[in-house]
Design a protein around this motif. Structure first.
Motif, PDB file in Angstrom:
ATOM      1  N   PRO A   1      -0.047   5.991  13.019  1.00  0.00           N
ATOM      2  CA  PRO A   1      -0.215   5.058  13.284  1.00  0.00           C
ATOM      3  C   PRO A   1       0.416   4.257  13.431  1.00  0.00           C
TER       4      PRO A   1
ATOM      5  N   LEU B   1      -0.513   6.261   5.501  1.00  0.00           N
ATOM      6  CA  LEU B   1      -2.033   5.886   6.572  1.00  0.00           C
ATOM      7  C   LEU B   1      -1.372   7.264   7.507  1.00  0.00           C
TER       8      LEU B   1
ATOM      9  N   SER C   1       3.805  -1.123   6.568  1.00  0.00           N
ATOM     10  CA  SER C   1       2.350  -1.572   6.554  1.00  0.00           C
ATOM     11  C   SER C   1       1.200  -2.167   7.760  1.00  0.00           C
ATOM     12  N   LEU C   2       0.582  -1.623   8.021  1.00  0.00           N
ATOM     13  CA  LEU C   2      -0.314  -2.284   9.728  1.00  0.00           C
ATOM     14  C   LEU C   2      -0.727  -2.744   9.472  1.00  0.00           C
TER      15      LEU C   2
ATOM     16  N   PRO D   1      -6.485  -3.881   2.922  1.00  0.00           N
ATOM     17  CA  PRO D   1      -6.257  -2.099   2.435  1.00  0.00           C
ATOM     18  C   PRO D   1      -7.321  -2.086   1.481  1.00  0.00           C
TER      19      PRO D   1
ATOM     20  N   GLU E   1      -3.334   8.386  11.341  1.00  0.00           N
ATOM     21  CA  GLU E   1      -4.373   8.720  11.732  1.00  0.00           C
ATOM     22  C   GLU E   1      -5.433   9.939  12.758  1.00  0.00           C
TER      23      GLU E   1
ATOM     24  N   LEU F   1       8.538  -1.894   2.937  1.00  0.00           N
ATOM     25  CA  LEU F   1       7.239  -0.991   2.921  1.00  0.00           C
ATOM     26  C   LEU F   1       6.687  -1.892   3.401  1.00  0.00           C
ATOM     27  N   TYR F   2       6.281  -3.378   3.242  1.00  0.00           N
ATOM     28  CA  TYR F   2       5.572  -4.453   4.039  1.00  0.00           C
ATOM     29  C   TYR F   2       5.523  -4.318   5.180  1.00  0.00           C
TER      30      TYR F   2
ATOM     31  N   GLN G   1       0.699  -1.115   0.160  1.00  0.00           N
ATOM     32  CA  GLN G   1      -0.268  -0.068  -0.031  1.00  0.00           C
ATOM     33  C   GLN G   1       0.706   1.281  -0.557  1.00  0.00           C
TER      34      GLN G   1
END
Lengths: 162, 160
Positions: free
Chosen positions: B59, A39, B39-40, B45, A41, B35-36, A35
């Motif tokens: 976050p 992101l 990510s959350l 996504p 929050e 990057l992976y 992605q």
């Protein structure tokens, strides 16, 4: 004879093709699942009872925003009394976030903030039909821009009485 | 004899210089893996449309609560289904009692509330979800003693 020796001196060739195959497959998989958008929050708070025994400062302002399907109602109460402003969408229908009069809201909130610079909290009460996208868009405006001017950074999410 | 040897040498296939390509691919791989890793975890996504926001706070914690068309998920497990059909999605009124969703509470606080329990929760919510669903969820979270809701949004460049 001398040529033969030269050929033998060459090191063994590494077969890189399987490694490349594997790395290519991994890259494809990671590209598909990655992605790239960053992101962030947004912090909001649940309404709570004020247990602070200290009285609020003299210029304290209570600000609230009722988020409706046809616009917004901004209301406040402070040392100069209480008042409210109705900010309606064009034709009284808010199709999406861009229909809401966010610029007018920002102007009203800026003048309220000038009256009471220490007030940080605002109560936001959405109607049942308000989508989350609108709530976040309005929250952005209400909080202000931390680089330019912070308005009311502590957003309390309230609900209409059940 | 000399002629034969020359022919044999020239008949060998030319070697491709793969080292440069391997270098590049390893770099790309490291970048994508980083990057992976950043990510959350906890939500797909591609299944949730996040709203855009100018918020700048990054976050860090894994996502606990996801509200999407697939329902309300806690730690990746579907707990409360949403009523199937076209948008806007709705919540079955039988699941709501006094404005709360009681079936959600055991999953939110499986071991109950202690002094060390966190009071903030990270939430991923689809931008099309309406307050009709989000409202009861936030009230339920409040009743489970969560005071701060941290909504995950898609960061956008600051508009001038």
């Amino acid at each position: 004879m001398s040529r033969r020796r030269r050929i033998r001196k060459k090191g063994p060739n590494l077969n890189l093709v399987p490694l490349l195959d594997m790395v290519s497959v991994l890259i494809q998989m990671l590209l598909l699942t990655a992605q790239f958008g960053s992101l962030s929050e947004v912090e909001t708070f649940a309404p709570a009872l004020n247990t602070d025994p200290k009285p609020p400062p003299a210029d304290h302002l209570e600000v609230g925003l009722h988020l409706r399907n046809n616009g917004m109602l901004l209301f406040w109460a402070g040392p100069k009394g209480s008042d409210q402003r109705q900010l309606n969408c064009p034709d009284n229908t808010c199709k999406d976030l861009s229909s809401y009069p966010l610029q007018a809201l920002e102007t009203e909130l800026s003048s309220l903030k000038s009256e009471s610079p220490d007030t940080k909290q605002i109560l936001v009460i959405p109607d049942v039909g308000v989508p989350f996208e609108v709530l976040i868009g309005v929250t952005d405006k209400v909080r202000g821009n931390p680089l330019k001017r912070t308005l009311f950074p502590e957003v309390i999410l309230g609900s209409e009485s059940l | 004899m000399k002629r034969r040897q020359r022919r044999r040498v020239s008949a060998e296939p030319p070697e491709l210089p793969l080292a440069a390509m391997v270098d590049m691919m390893v770099n790309v791989l490291i970048f994508l893996l980083a990057l992976y890793g950043s990510s959350l975890a906890g939500f797909d996504p591609n299944q949730v449309q996040l709203p855009a926001s100018s918020a700048q706070q990054t976050p860090k914690d894994p996502v606990q609560l996801v509200i999407s068309s697939a329902g309300i998920l806690v730690d990746g497990k579907p707990i409360v289904p949403l009523q199937a059909g076209t948008e806007p999605w709705t919540l079955d009124s039988a699941l709501v009692e006094d404005g709360l969703i009681p079936s959600l509470i055991p999953s939110l606080r499986p071991t109950g509330f202690t002094a060390d329990s966190p009071t903030s929760i990270q939430i991923v919510c689809d931008k099309r979800i309406r307050w009709e669903i989000l409202g009861p969820v936030t009230r339920t979270l409040q009743s489970a003693r969560y005071e701060k809701f941290r909504f995950i949004v898609m960061g956008e460049a600051e508009k001038k």
